[in-house]
Design a protein around this motif. Sequence first.
Motif, mmCIF file in Angstrom:
data_model
loop_
_atom_site.group_PDB
_atom_site.id
_atom_site.type_symbol
_atom_site.label_atom_id
_atom_site.label_comp_id
_atom_site.label_asym_id
_atom_site.label_seq_id
_atom_site.Cartn_x
_atom_site.Cartn_y
_atom_site.Cartn_z
ATOM 1 N N SER A 139 0.781 -1.235 0.000
ATOM 2 C CA SER A 139 0.000 0.000 0.000
ATOM 3 C C SER A 139 0.817 1.292 0.000
ATOM 4 O O SER A 139 0.511 2.201 -0.761
ATOM 5 C CB SER A 139 -1.001 -0.017 1.148
ATOM 6 N N GLN A 151 1.453 14.337 -9.716
ATOM 7 C CA GLN A 151 2.317 15.505 -9.944
ATOM 8 C C GLN A 151 2.726 15.619 -11.396
ATOM 9 O O GLN A 151 2.698 16.698 -11.991
ATOM 10 C CB GLN A 151 3.587 15.377 -9.088
ATOM 11 N N VAL A 329 5.226 7.761 12.797
ATOM 12 C CA VAL A 329 4.047 7.312 12.072
ATOM 13 C C VAL A 329 3.377 6.138 12.767
ATOM 14 O O VAL A 329 2.288 5.733 12.415
ATOM 15 C CB VAL A 329 4.382 6.911 10.615
ATOM 16 N N VAL C 43 3.211 0.030 10.607
ATOM 17 C CA VAL C 43 2.425 0.860 9.707
ATOM 18 C C VAL C 43 3.382 1.575 8.777
ATOM 19 O O VAL C 43 4.281 2.271 9.226
ATOM 20 C CB VAL C 43 1.614 1.887 10.506
ATOM 21 N N LEU C 44 3.190 1.373 7.481
ATOM 22 C CA LEU C 44 4.144 1.971 6.568
ATOM 23 C C LEU C 44 3.630 3.272 5.957
ATOM 24 O O LEU C 44 4.380 3.975 5.292
ATOM 25 C CB LEU C 44 4.490 0.980 5.458
ATOM 26 N N ASP C 45 2.358 3.580 6.163
ATOM 27 C CA ASP C 45 1.858 4.832 5.613
ATOM 28 C C ASP C 45 2.481 5.955 6.414
ATOM 29 O O ASP C 45 2.314 6.017 7.625
ATOM 30 C CB ASP C 45 0.342 4.916 5.770
ATOM 31 N N VAL C 46 3.204 6.815 5.726
ATOM 32 C CA VAL C 46 3.823 7.917 6.446
ATOM 33 C C VAL C 46 2.764 8.982 6.691
ATOM 34 O O VAL C 46 2.307 9.638 5.765
ATOM 35 C CB VAL C 46 5.030 8.469 5.675
ATOM 36 N N GLU C 47 2.371 9.106 7.924
ATOM 37 C CA GLU C 47 1.375 10.096 8.329
ATOM 38 C C GLU C 47 1.885 10.776 9.573
ATOM 39 O O GLU C 47 2.883 10.366 10.147
ATOM 40 C CB GLU C 47 0.043 9.403 8.626
ATOM 41 N N PRO C 50 5.602 15.259 12.112
ATOM 42 C CA PRO C 50 5.583 16.447 12.976
ATOM 43 C C PRO C 50 6.253 17.637 12.278
ATOM 44 O O PRO C 50 7.353 17.502 11.743
ATOM 45 C CB PRO C 50 6.370 16.000 14.211
ATOM 46 N N ARG C 97 10.073 17.151 11.962
ATOM 47 C CA ARG C 97 10.769 16.594 10.810
ATOM 48 C C ARG C 97 10.681 17.543 9.614
ATOM 49 O O ARG C 97 11.309 17.287 8.590
ATOM 50 C CB ARG C 97 10.161 15.251 10.433
ATOM 51 N N LEU C 128 12.966 7.817 3.117
ATOM 52 C CA LEU C 128 11.580 7.500 2.794
ATOM 53 C C LEU C 128 10.673 8.622 3.281
ATOM 54 O O LEU C 128 9.823 9.139 2.549
ATOM 55 C CB LEU C 128 11.173 6.183 3.448
ATOM 56 N N ARG C 129 10.915 9.035 4.522
ATOM 57 C CA ARG C 129 10.101 10.083 5.112
ATOM 58 C C ARG C 129 10.323 11.405 4.373
ATOM 59 O O ARG C 129 9.387 12.157 4.099
ATOM 60 C CB ARG C 129 10.450 10.224 6.594
ATOM 61 N N THR C 130 11.572 11.652 4.031
ATOM 62 C CA THR C 130 11.900 12.889 3.330
ATOM 63 C C THR C 130 11.134 12.985 2.015
ATOM 64 O O THR C 130 10.506 14.003 1.713
ATOM 65 C CB THR C 130 13.403 12.940 3.014
ATOM 66 N N ILE C 132 8.472 11.391 1.035
ATOM 67 C CA ILE C 132 7.028 11.468 1.149
ATOM 68 C C ILE C 132 6.603 12.839 1.664
ATOM 69 O O ILE C 132 5.627 13.419 1.188
ATOM 70 C CB ILE C 132 6.518 10.306 2.026
ATOM 71 N N MET C 135 6.623 15.084 -1.191
ATOM 72 C CA MET C 135 5.504 14.834 -2.083
ATOM 73 C C MET C 135 4.229 15.485 -1.550
ATOM 74 O O MET C 135 3.475 16.120 -2.303
ATOM 75 C CB MET C 135 5.315 13.332 -2.236
ATOM 76 N N SER C 185 -2.786 -0.199 4.947
ATOM 77 C CA SER C 185 -1.461 -0.761 5.209
ATOM 78 C C SER C 185 -1.585 -2.172 5.781
ATOM 79 O O SER C 185 -0.836 -3.084 5.413
ATOM 80 C CB SER C 185 -0.733 0.146 6.186
#
Lengths: 390, 659, 384
Positions: A139, A151, A329, C43-47, C50, C97, C128-130, C132, C135, C185
């Motif tokens: 996902s 984009q 997260v 959980v891989l969805d970056v949400e 902060p 972040r 990865l966080r950067t 996303i 984006m 996820s």
Amino acid sequence: MTSAPGPGSQRAAIWWRRLAVMTRKEMLQLFRDVPIVAFLVYSFTLAVFITGNGIRSQLHNASLLVHDADHSVSSRELIHRFQAPFFRLEGEIADPQEGLRWLDRGKAMVFLEIPPRFHEQLMTGEPTAVQLLVDTTNSPQGLSAAGYAAQIVERFGQETVQANVGSSEESSQNLPIIVSDHRVWYNQDQNDTWFESISHLLRQITIFAILLPAAALVREKERGTVEQLLVSPLTPFQIMISKVLAMTVVILCATAVSLFGIMQPVFGVPIKGSIVLFFSLTALFVFTTAGMGLAAATLTRNQAQVGMMTLLVVAPMLLLSGLTTPMEVMPAWVRHLMALSPLRYYVEITHGILLKGAGSSTLWDSVLAMALLGGALFGFGMWRFRRQFE
Amino acid sequence: MNALTQTTTSQPLIRVSGLEKQYRQHMAVRGIDLTIRQGEIYGLIGPDGAGKSSLMKVIAGVLSYEAGAVEVFGITVDSEPAAERIKHRLGFLPQGLGLNLYPELSVEENVDFFARLRLVPERDLADRKARLLAITRLDRFRDRPMKHLSGGMKQKLGLICTLIHEPELAILDEPTTGVDPVSRRDFWAILTELVQERRMTALVSTAYMDEASRFHRLSLLSNGRILASGTPSEVQALVPGSAVTFQAAPQLEALARLRKTFTQVEAMGPLIHVFTEETERAAAKQRIADGLGDITAGEVRVDDPDLEDVFVALLLRQGRLKDAGDVLPPSSARLNRDGLAIEAKGLVRDFRSFRAVDRVSFQVKQGEIFGLLGANGAGKTTVIKMLTGILPPTGGEGRVAGADMRKAGGVIKERIGYMSQAFSLYLDLTVVENIRLFAGIYGLDKEETRTRLEWIIRMAGLAGYESDLAGRLPMGVRQRLALGCALVHRPRVLFLDEPTSGVDPLGRRHFWDILSRLARDEGVAILITTHYMSEAEHCDRLALMYAGRVVTEGSPGDMKRHVEQEAGHLFEVIADQPAKAVLELRRAGFAGAALYGTRVHMFCRDPVRDKECACQALASSGVTIQSVTARPLSLEDVFVYKVMALEDQERASVSGDSV
Amino acid sequence: MNLRRIATVASKEWRETVRDRMFFLLAFLLPILWMLVFGYGLVLDVENIPFAVVDRDRSALSRDYLYRFFESRYFSFQGYLQSEDEADAALQTGKIRAAIIVPEKFEERLLAGQPVGIQTLIDGTFPLRTDITKMYVIAINSAFSEERVIDHVSRRSGIARAQAEARVRPIRLEVRYLYNEEVRSTWSMVPAMLMFTLMVSSPLLTALGIVREKETGSIYNIYSSTVTKFEFLAGKLFPYVLISSVNAVVLWVMATLWFGVPFKGNLPFFLAASLVFVLSSTGIGLLVSLMVRTQIAALLITLIVAMVPTILYSGLIVPVSSLSPGSQIQAHLFPGMYYTNIVRGAFLKGVGFEVLWVDVLALAAYAAALRIVGYRFFTKRPRS
């Protein structure tokens, strides 16, 4: 107990000598086991290199399948814009029904369908739509792919409009738009190798530090050598801490090799902060993690049990301490649970010192938490160890 | 079983020629030729590290070799497929106390596993299992997990497991090491029976020289070569001489004088045992008198030499072994001999519902050697573990040097030395590393460590093994290393749990020399357990344990006198069918009759009348008697008599209860 | 081959395993506990990234703009900061972040139809966080821009908003998420945990079982008996294959009933493929056990060769296609990747053998190869 030199200081000297011979013994035993030494070397050199080079955690080369019903300049151009590093064109198909089959087979992750009359509509200012089918069996990757695709499509649309409608002059200069200006700190070039090689190093340290002292302690119980030690003047503290010390020395050396032999020269990982601080805190991390292993060892009777026990603990540590996914997260309860993972603090510390140049003033809370955790774990191990034999 | 009938007796079952086996740089076997015929019990004896185990493994097809030829059942064992072809016909018991068994499985499950692995039909399995468990007296423990058995019981179980498929060839590597005297008799009973009934062939190694007389033929190995081969009497004839035993005081001075003339001089408690090559009895006595000078010997007894004397003489002749000599440096400080070193006060230990130790009390003074005897599983090891503080007692108290070991601090612990039953040094460290480790643990400084290291290497005969991993050492050498480590810090109190198990006779003699001196000269208190009854003679006082209790206590002399009063005088019967003779004698009312090697020992209250009665009983059953002679009582006689009497009592009470 | 001997070895092994209560319990408990922890926790969805804001404009429009960040589930607002220096410090401690800096005259310029640069500071330690974060920032920025532009165009050209919208955004992207329509996820991670758990625990069980026998010396019973190598290995592996297979079923039940992940595929096919996978993962344990003499080494090496590559190269987190070419080769060398395809395919895509036959075949080949190597290297007549 007196401060004067004499029996007191002599006893202290003997106390230290005991600790030294025990530590030496642990190291000798470790180095006698050829497969362990071989994997120690591999893990801290070649494996760091391979992983640093090979792994990218963000979307990369998502395989793209295209059905272009228009075959126009515009459709060509749009397809062309789906490119590296995010996408890789896997192929084009004539029959859109075929697309689902590709996705089913896992041969493509994203399927882009461009309708007939795409170019024409675009030129005449008629609204048009392209369709994107995304495989979301993984996902987060699917979401990323959709995000990047959006984009690309949006920018293509805007540019086409600006070019065709002739508002090129006023284009971006005379429109109220927000120009995104990112500055990525601590890793300006977004070098994956830094993160991945550091992550790998941390993973290896964790596995070695938790497993080897634990298994060594259980082996002593299994073989009966611990009886020989208990009858001797060694204290339980000396028996346990010597295993930690030996592991610490080995890991510090291996870390130095990894850092100065691979990560710095090959990947250019910066060491912005104090190297002394980094190694001191690595030692603290090994102590804490080994304490966790030893605590597990006192709960088990044989190596098979301690193996399963450490495995039970080590996998969540590796996956949930901020090396695979960012800490923030995760669900709150996982974050609370991971307060018990020394790796969680060590990740913060390593990134802080190596990449951000942070010092003890910013890292003190992580350091304190890790030290408290280590003390508690080691204390628990000591208590269990004593209780078992006394 | 067809193969069995086809093989003729003359045909060799095993033929080994020019065998060489090498481990890395170490040569274990250097050119051995050996032929074993069907139906033989063939013995391998020799010092630790002579290559016995390697030879046996090669013959069993579980170890490859470098040079030579090995033929078993007419098949040349030179590859894995070839080795596979002999395995259905043999059984192999590796060295080590039950190391080949599965700790989590019960006694019965272990037996079943081995049997089913060998495809023994279930009905045969039930019969054999019942029979073998009964002879070894393990039937009561059928459901007990193997890990809860004592060392000797494990060894007996290992034997059953090896023989359950009734192999044509049994290869047994030190099967009786660590097994008590009564159980060893059980073992030989099983083996002899199988050899006779099933025409089995056995290749057996042993560290007990008295067992060597049970072999049809034997080979003496040393340093990877065969020194001598033949029947026991042939080998014995290689070194003619006499064994002289007497009492002389002062003992230490007498020993020192005799050592100048004789190579084999040994103190056995108050007695001195000397081997002389003089065969004439009178001349032998005279030579001893010459050697003693102005010291007068008490009652002097001259016997034919034991195989053990012969064995040592042969090795000494090879020049491989140095005289035990003065390897002990003079002690730096004479220790205070006052006070109790060890005190057990009503020690009790329960394992769940099972009471392993039941109200055991005794005291050991400084300078005293105290022997704890008992059958396997009597609770000796548990007593030692409680005294050393490893195991908390369920009741009672154990004190060492006046302190409870469970609460004792480093200072008290520095004074004691401990050697546990199972080898518990670090297998992955070398000999020197192990010694250095314990030197460091006991806080010796550099200089002390160096001198003690040298001393231990010499004392334990470890020269040449210094940089070998402990795990690679032969069992006897390992034991000596463990003893060395227990002595590294010159302890005042020593706990030794079967320290000589698996050690060869020379090593054991040597070992006792040192223990005697530690006790006599330095006043060290020693608590020791052993299954070698000849060693128990060295002890000042003994306690015999049975089923967790101390049943008798006293000096070796006291114990013998006590048994003599109770049972009468000892006679040794040499007859053509010893096993049958024992049965007949027991039937005739000589309850204490037992087998010693190939000889029968029995007790007679009235030497004249009882002897007649015994001879009649034997003659009427067709046993030909060669001789019946009076013998002085040995501790082995005492042990066997006592334990068998107690077992009979117990059996009687059990059957009484059930009625 | 004699079945009775295999059964004897297997039942002995089984008894030993069962008697070791804690080990036995852990062998079953470990997969369940992992499934719970990872199913909920990984959980891989970056949400909830902060972030903090330096708003130099403090206008209605800047608040309107920033409100989009506050509202977004992807971001978690930590507070206003006064200066860029403060933002730097907060980034360094890891409290935030990302930091968004709204310049002065933000409102003024936009209302005047002029572009405004918005600076975002992003912590680059975690790529990865950067990525996303970047984006999401771009997405919010362009959505906001679009509205401003549509507004601007319709006002300036005097056309209707809809028309202006068509001009500004001529192409709509219609995204359809397949297989995991709600993009949960959990749905993608839980089936993959089946792979992870079996991939890591079964080699460990196996390696420990065999090395234990070597270390204690009871292996001599095997050497000196008539058990063939094949019979021994088959019997020895049986309990571990059985435990792992039971675990596979338990995990499947947990995934479908507890976590509610849809299972769209064919269950018999899936179970058969899982068995093939278990056979190949226990084969890794067998291989390790042949390399080492001690249980410590067996433990360590199994963790290193089974767990680490499984995290990295199995497609659990990073799709194999994202790896560098060298690493892709490595990924193909571990059975994890093939089984990841199988679990995700069977659970979410509902495909079966007709599609996944390549993966099943690869696993079967893998299992067979490991056993052949194991068989070759296991000797009943060693050199020492």
